[in-house]
Design a protein around this motif. Structure first.
Motif, PDB file in Angstrom:
ATOM      1  N   VAL A  67      81.278 -69.994 -17.560  1.00 34.26           N
ATOM      2  CA  VAL A  67      81.626 -69.212 -18.749  1.00 34.26           C
ATOM      3  C   VAL A  67      80.617 -68.087 -18.957  1.00 34.26           C
ATOM      4  O   VAL A  67      79.404 -68.284 -18.824  1.00 34.26           O
ATOM      5  N   VAL A  68      81.127 -66.914 -19.285  1.00 32.09           N
ATOM      6  CA  VAL A  68      80.358 -65.819 -19.863  1.00 32.09           C
ATOM      7  C   VAL A  68      80.955 -65.533 -21.231  1.00 32.09           C
ATOM      8  O   VAL A  68      82.182 -65.477 -21.371  1.00 32.09           O
ATOM      9  N   VAL A  69      80.127 -65.387 -22.249  1.00 31.44           N
ATOM     10  CA  VAL A  69      80.616 -65.066 -23.591  1.00 31.44           C
ATOM     11  C   VAL A  69      80.564 -63.559 -23.788  1.00 31.44           C
ATOM     12  O   VAL A  69      79.523 -62.918 -23.585  1.00 31.44           O
ATOM     13  N   GLU A  70      81.708 -62.984 -24.176  1.00 30.07           N
ATOM     14  CA  GLU A  70      81.831 -61.551 -24.441  1.00 30.07           C
ATOM     15  C   GLU A  70      82.009 -61.346 -25.948  1.00 30.07           C
ATOM     16  O   GLU A  70      82.719 -62.100 -26.606  1.00 30.07           O
ATOM     17  N   THR A  71      81.381 -60.297 -26.478  1.00 33.26           N
ATOM     18  CA  THR A  71      81.358 -60.100 -27.932  1.00 33.26           C
ATOM     19  C   THR A  71      81.997 -58.773 -28.357  1.00 33.26           C
ATOM     20  O   THR A  71      81.753 -58.304 -29.458  1.00 33.26           O
ATOM     21  N   GLY A  72      82.844 -58.193 -27.486  1.00 37.54           N
ATOM     22  CA  GLY A  72      83.389 -56.872 -27.772  1.00 37.54           C
ATOM     23  C   GLY A  72      84.749 -56.846 -28.416  1.00 37.54           C
ATOM     24  O   GLY A  72      85.480 -55.855 -28.262  1.00 37.54           O
ATOM     25  N   ALA A  73      85.131 -57.889 -29.149  1.00 38.59           N
ATOM     26  CA  ALA A  73      86.432 -57.892 -29.827  1.00 38.59           C
ATOM     27  C   ALA A  73      86.558 -56.672 -30.736  1.00 38.59           C
ATOM     28  O   ALA A  73      85.597 -56.253 -31.382  1.00 38.59           O
ATOM     29  N   ARG A  74      87.750 -56.128 -30.800  1.00 36.96           N
ATOM     30  CA  ARG A  74      87.928 -54.840 -31.477  1.00 36.96           C
ATOM     31  C   ARG A  74      87.834 -54.923 -33.001  1.00 36.96           C
ATOM     32  O   ARG A  74      87.211 -54.081 -33.644  1.00 36.96           O
ATOM     33  N   PHE A  75      88.474 -55.923 -33.618  1.00 37.50           N
ATOM     34  CA  PHE A  75      88.591 -55.929 -35.078  1.00 37.50           C
ATOM     35  C   PHE A  75      88.084 -57.228 -35.697  1.00 37.50           C
ATOM     36  O   PHE A  75      88.506 -57.600 -36.788  1.00 37.50           O
ATOM     37  N   LEU A  76      87.190 -57.892 -35.023  1.00 35.18           N
ATOM     38  CA  LEU A  76      86.717 -59.185 -35.494  1.00 35.18           C
ATOM     39  C   LEU A  76      85.900 -59.075 -36.775  1.00 35.18           C
ATOM     40  O   LEU A  76      86.019 -59.906 -37.672  1.00 35.18           O
ATOM     41  N   LEU A  77      85.057 -58.051 -36.880  1.00 37.72           N
ATOM     42  CA  LEU A  77      84.195 -57.903 -38.056  1.00 37.72           C
ATOM     43  C   LEU A  77      84.817 -57.025 -39.136  1.00 37.72           C
ATOM     44  O   LEU A  77      84.498 -57.179 -40.311  1.00 37.72           O
ATOM     45  N   PRO A  79      88.750 -55.496 -39.972  1.00 35.09           N
ATOM     46  CA  PRO A  79      90.144 -55.383 -39.517  1.00 35.09           C
ATOM     47  C   PRO A  79      90.682 -53.962 -39.536  1.00 35.09           C
ATOM     48  O   PRO A  79      91.784 -53.717 -39.025  1.00 35.09           O
ATOM     49  N   ARG A  80      89.922 -53.011 -40.082  1.00 38.71           N
ATOM     50  CA  ARG A  80      90.422 -51.644 -40.202  1.00 38.71           C
ATOM     51  C   ARG A  80      89.581 -50.615 -39.445  1.00 38.71           C
ATOM     52  O   ARG A  80      89.883 -49.414 -39.502  1.00 38.71           O
ATOM     53  N   ALA A  81      88.533 -51.069 -38.779  1.00 38.21           N
ATOM     54  CA  ALA A  81      87.663 -50.145 -38.042  1.00 38.21           C
ATOM     55  C   ALA A  81      87.268 -50.783 -36.722  1.00 38.21           C
ATOM     56  O   ALA A  81      86.562 -51.795 -36.698  1.00 38.21           O
ATOM     57  N   LYS A  82      87.724 -50.215 -35.633  1.00 37.09           N
ATOM     58  CA  LYS A  82      87.485 -50.779 -34.315  1.00 37.09           C
ATOM     59  C   LYS A  82      85.984 -50.881 -34.017  1.00 37.09           C
ATOM     60  O   LYS A  82      85.232 -49.909 -34.166  1.00 37.09           O
ATOM     61  N   HIS A  83      85.574 -52.074 -33.614  1.00 43.26           N
ATOM     62  CA  HIS A  83      84.217 -52.361 -33.147  1.00 43.26           C
ATOM     63  C   HIS A  83      83.135 -52.224 -34.223  1.00 43.26           C
ATOM     64  O   HIS A  83      81.946 -52.290 -33.910  1.00 43.26           O
ATOM     65  N   GLU A  84      83.522 -52.038 -35.460  1.00 47.84           N
ATOM     66  CA  GLU A  84      82.523 -51.863 -36.522  1.00 47.84           C
ATOM     67  C   GLU A  84      82.316 -53.153 -37.304  1.00 47.84           C
ATOM     68  O   GLU A  84      83.222 -53.968 -37.394  1.00 47.84           O
ATOM     69  N   PRO A  85      81.145 -53.311 -37.941  1.00 49.01           N
ATOM     70  CA  PRO A  85      79.922 -52.511 -37.813  1.00 49.01           C
ATOM     71  C   PRO A  85      79.151 -52.879 -36.549  1.00 49.01           C
ATOM     72  O   PRO A  85      79.405 -53.922 -35.947  1.00 49.01           O
ATOM     73  N   THR A  86      78.206 -52.023 -36.169  1.00 52.42           N
ATOM     74  CA  THR A  86      77.405 -52.235 -34.970  1.00 52.42           C
ATOM     75  C   THR A  86      75.919 -52.146 -35.321  1.00 52.42           C
ATOM     76  O   THR A  86      75.544 -51.938 -36.473  1.00 52.42           O
ATOM     77  N   PHE A  87      75.103 -52.253 -34.288  1.00 54.73           N
ATOM     78  CA  PHE A  87      73.663 -52.091 -34.481  1.00 54.73           C
ATOM     79  C   PHE A  87      73.280 -50.653 -34.824  1.00 54.73           C
ATOM     80  O   PHE A  87      72.144 -50.402 -35.213  1.00 54.73           O
TER      81      PHE A  87
END
Length: 278
Positions: A67-77, A79-87
């Protein structure tokens, strides 16, 4: 030379139940799964996320899947802004949410027995000073390393075209300022951004590789394509990985092809085997 181990990213299996996807991958000859934590597959914010992770770990053990864990889901954080918020979001609260999410992903990775957790910097919004954004990102990475570094999995930073860290040299700068991470090298990205051909990047950064991805990609265009399309010299990439004795999972990401995963999963494996023979 090292025998390579292949994995397929679940963001390209979004029309499949995770249990079905795992069986499909094992039956097709994959040695692992790149599990994108998302609302479709193992939602990390579900009340029973850790119980789910234990079940997934048990199933992967049965099937012989790493297994490799990937954290790039588009709307997980958001639902209205892709990949946001970020570092690199201007909001300190938003940056803190990204850090909390990555720490949660790391905790789940421990339960899953993952070999790496992959994450990226994010795209600075207009009006954000890039030097200030760099400081935010480095601070966030240092905080993640402080809390979750040195564990059984690698913390792997992925350069993404258009993001604050978009190529291998950007990762090297980060690694010097925030030690404790490895490189999540997407070889397709090398034909979009950066100074290295994909096989050159493998050779140059081999000691620092935490996870590697392959896919087809056209020069200058950030669009994930089937392995037998685009401008990446796949046989050269696989040869470089074998010569570097790379023994972690080599993952494939076709996030726009979930509707035809029944075709793409076996097609990709056939292409990989053909490229190995070449």
């Amino acid at each position: 030379m090292t025998e390579l181990r292949y994995a397929y990213n679940t963001n390209g299996l979004t029309s499949h139940r995770l249990s079905d996807a795992l069986s499909f991958l094992a039956d097709t000859g994959y040695a692992g799964v790149a599990l994108t934590l998302d609302v479709v597959h193992l939602d990390p914010f579900a009340d029973d996320a850790f119980t789910q992770a234990e079940r997934v770990r048990a199933r992967c053990d049965e099937l012989g899947l790493g297994v490799v864990v990937e954290t790039g889901a588009r709307f997980l954080l958001d639902p209205r802004a892709k990949h946001e918020p970020t570092f690199v979001s201007a909001s300190a609260e938003g940056r803190a949410r990204r850090l909390a999410y990555l720490r949660l992903a790391c905790d789940l990775a421990g339960v899953l027995g993952a070999e790496a957790v992959s994450f990226w910097a994010g795209v600075p919004k207009p009006g954000v000073d890039r030097d200030e954004a760099w400081g935010w990102f480095a601070d966030g990475v240092r905080a993640l390393v402080d809390s979750h570094g040195g564990r059984s999995y690698a913390l792997a930073v992925e350069p993404e075209p258009g993001m604050l860290v978009e190529d291998c040299d950007g990762w090297a700068r980060l690694a010097a300022e925030a030690p404790g991470t490895t490189l999540a090298l997407d070889t397709g990205h090398c034909v979009v951004a950066g100074a290295y051909a994909p096989e050159e990047a493998v050779a140059r950064f081999a000691p620092s590789l935490g996870t590697v991805a392959v896919e087809g990609m056209r020069r200058g265009v950030h669009d994930h394509l089937p392995l037998d399309e685009g401008d990446v010299d796949l046989p050269a990439v696989l040869r470089a990985l074998r010569e570097a004795s790379y023994d972690r999972l080599v993952t494939l990401e076709l996030s726009r092809d979930g509707h035809r995963a029944h075709e793409m999963v076996p097609r990709a494996m056939a292409t990989l085997r053909e490229a190995e023979r070449a």
